[in-house]
Each structure stands twice: as structure tokens, then as C-alpha cells.
Design an enzyme around this catalytic site. Sequence first.
Site, mmCIF file in Angstrom:
data_model
loop_
_atom_site.group_PDB
_atom_site.id
_atom_site.type_symbol
_atom_site.label_atom_id
_atom_site.label_comp_id
_atom_site.label_asym_id
_atom_site.label_seq_id
_atom_site.Cartn_x
_atom_site.Cartn_y
_atom_site.Cartn_z
ATOM 1 N N GLY A 33 0.862 -1.182 0.000
ATOM 2 C CA GLY A 33 0.000 0.000 0.000
ATOM 3 C C GLY A 33 0.900 1.233 0.000
ATOM 4 N N ILE A 142 -1.528 -1.736 9.640
ATOM 5 C CA ILE A 142 -2.033 -0.379 9.877
ATOM 6 C C ILE A 142 -3.487 -0.277 9.399
ATOM 7 C CG2 ILE A 142 -1.764 2.038 9.146
ATOM 8 C CD1 ILE A 142 1.290 1.538 9.074
ATOM 9 N N ASP A 175 -1.969 6.258 18.581
ATOM 10 C CA ASP A 175 -2.718 6.617 19.797
ATOM 11 C C ASP A 175 -1.768 7.055 20.910
ATOM 12 O OD1 ASP A 175 -5.126 5.862 18.520
ATOM 13 O OD2 ASP A 175 -4.739 3.769 19.015
ATOM 14 N N HIS A 202 -8.088 -0.230 18.795
ATOM 15 C CA HIS A 202 -7.846 0.990 18.028
ATOM 16 C C HIS A 202 -9.139 1.469 17.357
ATOM 17 C CE1 HIS A 202 -5.888 4.014 15.654
ATOM 18 N NE2 HIS A 202 -6.364 3.491 14.547
HETATM 19 N N1 LIG Z 1 -3.662 2.141 12.522
HETATM 20 C C1 LIG Z 1 -3.858 3.444 12.511
HETATM 21 O O1 LIG Z 1 -3.633 4.122 13.529
HETATM 22 C C2 LIG Z 1 -4.316 4.144 11.270
HETATM 23 C C3 LIG Z 1 -4.246 5.535 11.186
HETATM 24 C C4 LIG Z 1 -4.641 6.158 10.005
HETATM 25 C C5 LIG Z 1 -5.122 5.380 8.943
HETATM 26 N N2 LIG Z 1 -5.201 4.033 9.069
HETATM 27 C C6 LIG Z 1 -5.694 3.183 7.964
HETATM 28 O O2 LIG Z 1 -4.664 3.009 6.986
HETATM 29 C C7 LIG Z 1 -5.268 2.658 5.731
HETATM 30 C C8 LIG Z 1 -4.629 3.456 4.590
HETATM 31 O O3 LIG Z 1 -4.889 4.831 4.731
HETATM 32 P P1 LIG Z 1 -4.343 5.889 3.645
HETATM 33 O O4 LIG Z 1 -4.745 7.220 4.135
HETATM 34 O O5 LIG Z 1 -2.926 5.603 3.326
HETATM 35 O O6 LIG Z 1 -5.255 5.490 2.383
HETATM 36 P P2 LIG Z 1 -4.968 5.811 0.832
HETATM 37 O O7 LIG Z 1 -6.241 5.558 0.096
HETATM 38 O O8 LIG Z 1 -4.312 7.135 0.676
HETATM 39 O O9 LIG Z 1 -3.893 4.713 0.419
HETATM 40 C C9 LIG Z 1 -4.192 3.352 0.400
HETATM 41 C C10 LIG Z 1 -3.293 2.679 -0.614
HETATM 42 O O10 LIG Z 1 -3.612 1.290 -0.614
HETATM 43 C C11 LIG Z 1 -3.559 0.851 -1.951
HETATM 44 N N3 LIG Z 1 -4.298 -0.394 -2.121
HETATM 45 C C12 LIG Z 1 -5.633 -0.586 -2.216
HETATM 46 N N4 LIG Z 1 -5.903 -1.890 -2.408
HETATM 47 C C13 LIG Z 1 -4.709 -2.527 -2.400
HETATM 48 C C14 LIG Z 1 -4.314 -3.875 -2.575
HETATM 49 N N5 LIG Z 1 -5.216 -4.851 -2.764
HETATM 50 N N6 LIG Z 1 -2.998 -4.170 -2.516
HETATM 51 C C15 LIG Z 1 -2.072 -3.194 -2.316
HETATM 52 N N7 LIG Z 1 -2.388 -1.892 -2.174
HETATM 53 C C16 LIG Z 1 -3.684 -1.577 -2.222
HETATM 54 C C17 LIG Z 1 -4.124 2.006 -2.771
HETATM 55 O O11 LIG Z 1 -3.757 1.898 -4.151
HETATM 56 C C18 LIG Z 1 -3.492 3.197 -2.063
HETATM 57 O O12 LIG Z 1 -2.254 3.534 -2.646
HETATM 58 C C19 LIG Z 1 -6.761 2.908 5.925
HETATM 59 O O13 LIG Z 1 -7.396 1.675 6.145
HETATM 60 C C20 LIG Z 1 -6.837 3.760 7.171
HETATM 61 O O14 LIG Z 1 -8.055 3.625 7.845
HETATM 62 C C21 LIG Z 1 -4.798 3.414 10.199
#
Ligand SMILES: NC(=O)c1ccc[n+]([C@@H]2O[C@H](COP(=O)([O-])OP(=O)(O)OC[C@H]3O[C@@H](n4cnc5c(N)ncnc54)[C@H](O)[C@@H]3O)[C@@H](O)[C@H]2O)c1
Length: 340
Positions: A33, A142, A175, A202
Site C-alpha cells: 500500500g 495499519i 494513539d 484501536h
Molecule cells: N492504525 C492506525 O492508527 C491508522 C491511522 C490512520 C489510517 N489508518 C488506515 O490506513 C489505511 C490506509 O490509509 P491511507 O490514508 O494511506 O489510504 P490511501 O487511500 O491514501 O492509500 C491506500 C493505498 O492502498 C492501496 N491499495 C488498495 N488496495 C490494495 C491492494 N489490494 N494491494 C495493495 N495496495 C492496495 C491504494 O492503491 C493506495 O495507494 C486505511 O485503512 C486507514 O483507515 C490506520
Amino acid sequence: MLSRLARPAAAAAALRRGIATSAQNNAKVAVLGASGGIGQPLSLLLKNSPLVSKLSLYDIAHTPGVAADLSHIETKANVKGFLGADHLGECLKGCNVVVIPAGVPRKPGMTRDDLFNTNASIVATLTTACAKHCPEAMICIISNPVNSTIPITSEVFKKHGVYNPKKIFGVTTLDIVRANTFVAELKGLDPAQVSVPVIGGHAGKTIIPLISQCTPKVDFPQDQLIKLTGRIQEAGTEVVQAKAGAGSATLSMAYAGARFVFSLLNAINGKEGVIECAFVRSDETESPYFSTPLLLGKNGIEKNLGIGKITSFEQKMVADAMPELKASIKKGEEFAKNFK
Ligand SMILES: NC(=O)c1ccc[n+]([C@@H]2O[C@H](COP(=O)([O-])OP(=O)(O)OC[C@H]3O[C@@H](n4cnc5c(N)ncnc54)[C@H](O)[C@@H]3O)[C@@H](O)[C@H]2O)c1
């Protein structure tokens, strides 16, 4: 005190001086990702670290560009981009650590659980590839909802007969980072000197900051404590609303993700006393997965340090979080059972 991200300036200085920060700085790390809002700055921070020698970037879009861009940075990590499912295996071979921020983020009005339908299958697909191609790697998830994506990952690894609960982590570090920052703001402290353990899960009320265990010791009147706790629990929503439809936390999450990965790499390299909270398989409460401070070592979790002594206010939060935690975990496990 919980471990922290090495100051970039210190890391850069160490590089210039050619000083190894550990015995074997030759880790291969993959980001799945890698082209996303979190993936790109996270990959930048990893590329900037002397702990990483190979950085594999996988996504379903744009990885050739992201990898080409990062590869010009004057640090030793060798960067390669992998685009599309046909190249996922190659990306993962030989990895020590895999970080997964793939999936959709929240928009205003959504809960993390609203992401389940899309992200559950993305995480199950990617972790299936991890189980096949790098079963020994540390897996850091994540992608939300973390309270469900960790049970999914565990079930996938069980299905492939390679499950090691000491190596599967739900990254909740943001967090802790937020709690440290907010406490420091209120008390006029340097945030780098503040350390607040955050336990539970989370999402919303499953995020349980233990202000009573803060280092240095801090005290708040009850009304301020309630407000501070609520702000930490809803800090993700604060960012989602401020971004007004353009996604959720990305830059602070990249910082937090990098901090967690560097802690793991330091522990793998033999550094002692590395402690981070993460959402993991746990016997500490009646919830089968739960975040608590963990002592990290060469093989992942060396010791779960448990909840420790907490106040009645914090005990009530733990009790109140149980139904939601258990339901999210069950949802993930059920999904994984039917996933092919
Ligand atoms: N754990 C935490 O504290 C926390 C905090 C913030 C966001 N997040 C989560 O992180 C994730 C990503 O957020 P973001 O803002 O980077 O989103 P984003 O949409 O900007 O990026 C996601 C990426 O994943 C890629 N993707 C989608 N399907 C895929 C697949 N099958 N294989 C590989 N890559 C794939 C997309 O092409 C994109 O580049 C979300 O689920 C969000 O909720 C978690």
C-alpha cells in the site's frame, strides 16, 4: 519509557559518520500500500533509516514512480517498486518486516468499522501472500479496522500452518503519539519526554489511555481527565473532519508506523529494553486480542508487560470496551473462515 522514533537529524548524522547503529543493519522491509497517503511518507522515513538495507514497495498503482523517486535519496536502502498481484511474491521474499497500510481510509461520518467490507479482503489477500512468501517476517498491520484486521491476519496464518502470535502486530502507535502530544500541550512539557501507555484496541472507546501511568507523573482534575481521554479516543476523527473528505491521518500515522518499525528492527538487532504497545493476541483480559506494553526482542514479542496498576476510571474503560472489542474480533475471525 516507550521507545521513540530516532530523530532524523541523529540518524542522518550517524549515516554521515558511517556509524552503524546496531550489529546488523541489513533488514529487508516491505510496505504494502506504498503509494497511498500513509504509504508514501512512511516509505520516505524508512528510506531515511540506517536500519533498512532493502525497501520493497508494493501497491496496485504508482509504485514504479514512488520507488524511482525515493531511490534517488542518498541513503543506503535499496528501493524496488512492485506493481500488481503478479509481483507480490517477489516483493515479499526474504522480508524481515512487512508493514501494511493498504486499504481505504475514513471519510467524515464513517467509523473504522465502516471500512470492514473493503479492507478485510485486501488485508486477507495481502497476508495470505505473506504467509506463503515470508512466513517468518514480523507483520505490522495499519489498515483499519485494526480490531478486526489483526484477527483476520492471525486466522490466515493459522490456515497456512505458519501462525506465530509473537510476530503479528496491530499498529496502535499513533494513539500513544497523540496521547504524549496532548498531555505535553496541557502541562507545558516537551512531548519527547512524555510517555503515556495506551491499551485496548484501536477504535473509539476501545482506545484506553492510561494517564495514571504517564511518565513523568501528571495529574488532572476529573473533568479535564475526561476531556483529555475523549480527545485521544476521537483524535482520528478530528483529522478526518479537518481533512473534510480527503482522507484520515497520513503524516502522523507515517511517523507512528516508522517509530514502530524502528523499534522492531532495533529489537531484532539485539537492543534491550525496547517497549511498544500494539494490538496482539493476548491473555491479559477476556478479549482474545488486546493492546498492552510489550517488551520486543529478536523474535517479536519477548514479554507481554500487561496492564499494570490502573485507576477505577481506567478499569471502567477496560470493562466498557469489552463488548465492542469482542464483536470486532469475532467479525474478523468469521470473515477469515469464509475467505478463499
Ligand atoms: N492504525 C492506525 O492508527 C491508522 C491511522 C490512520 C489510517 N489508518 C488506515 O490506513 C489505511 C490506509 O490509509 P491511507 O490514508 O494511506 O489510504 P490511501 O487511500 O491514501 O492509500 C491506500 C493505498 O492502498 C492501496 N491499495 C488498495 N488496495 C490494495 C491492494 N489490494 N494491494 C495493495 N495496495 C492496495 C491504494 O492503491 C493506495 O495507494 C486505511 O485503512 C486507514 O483507515 C490506520
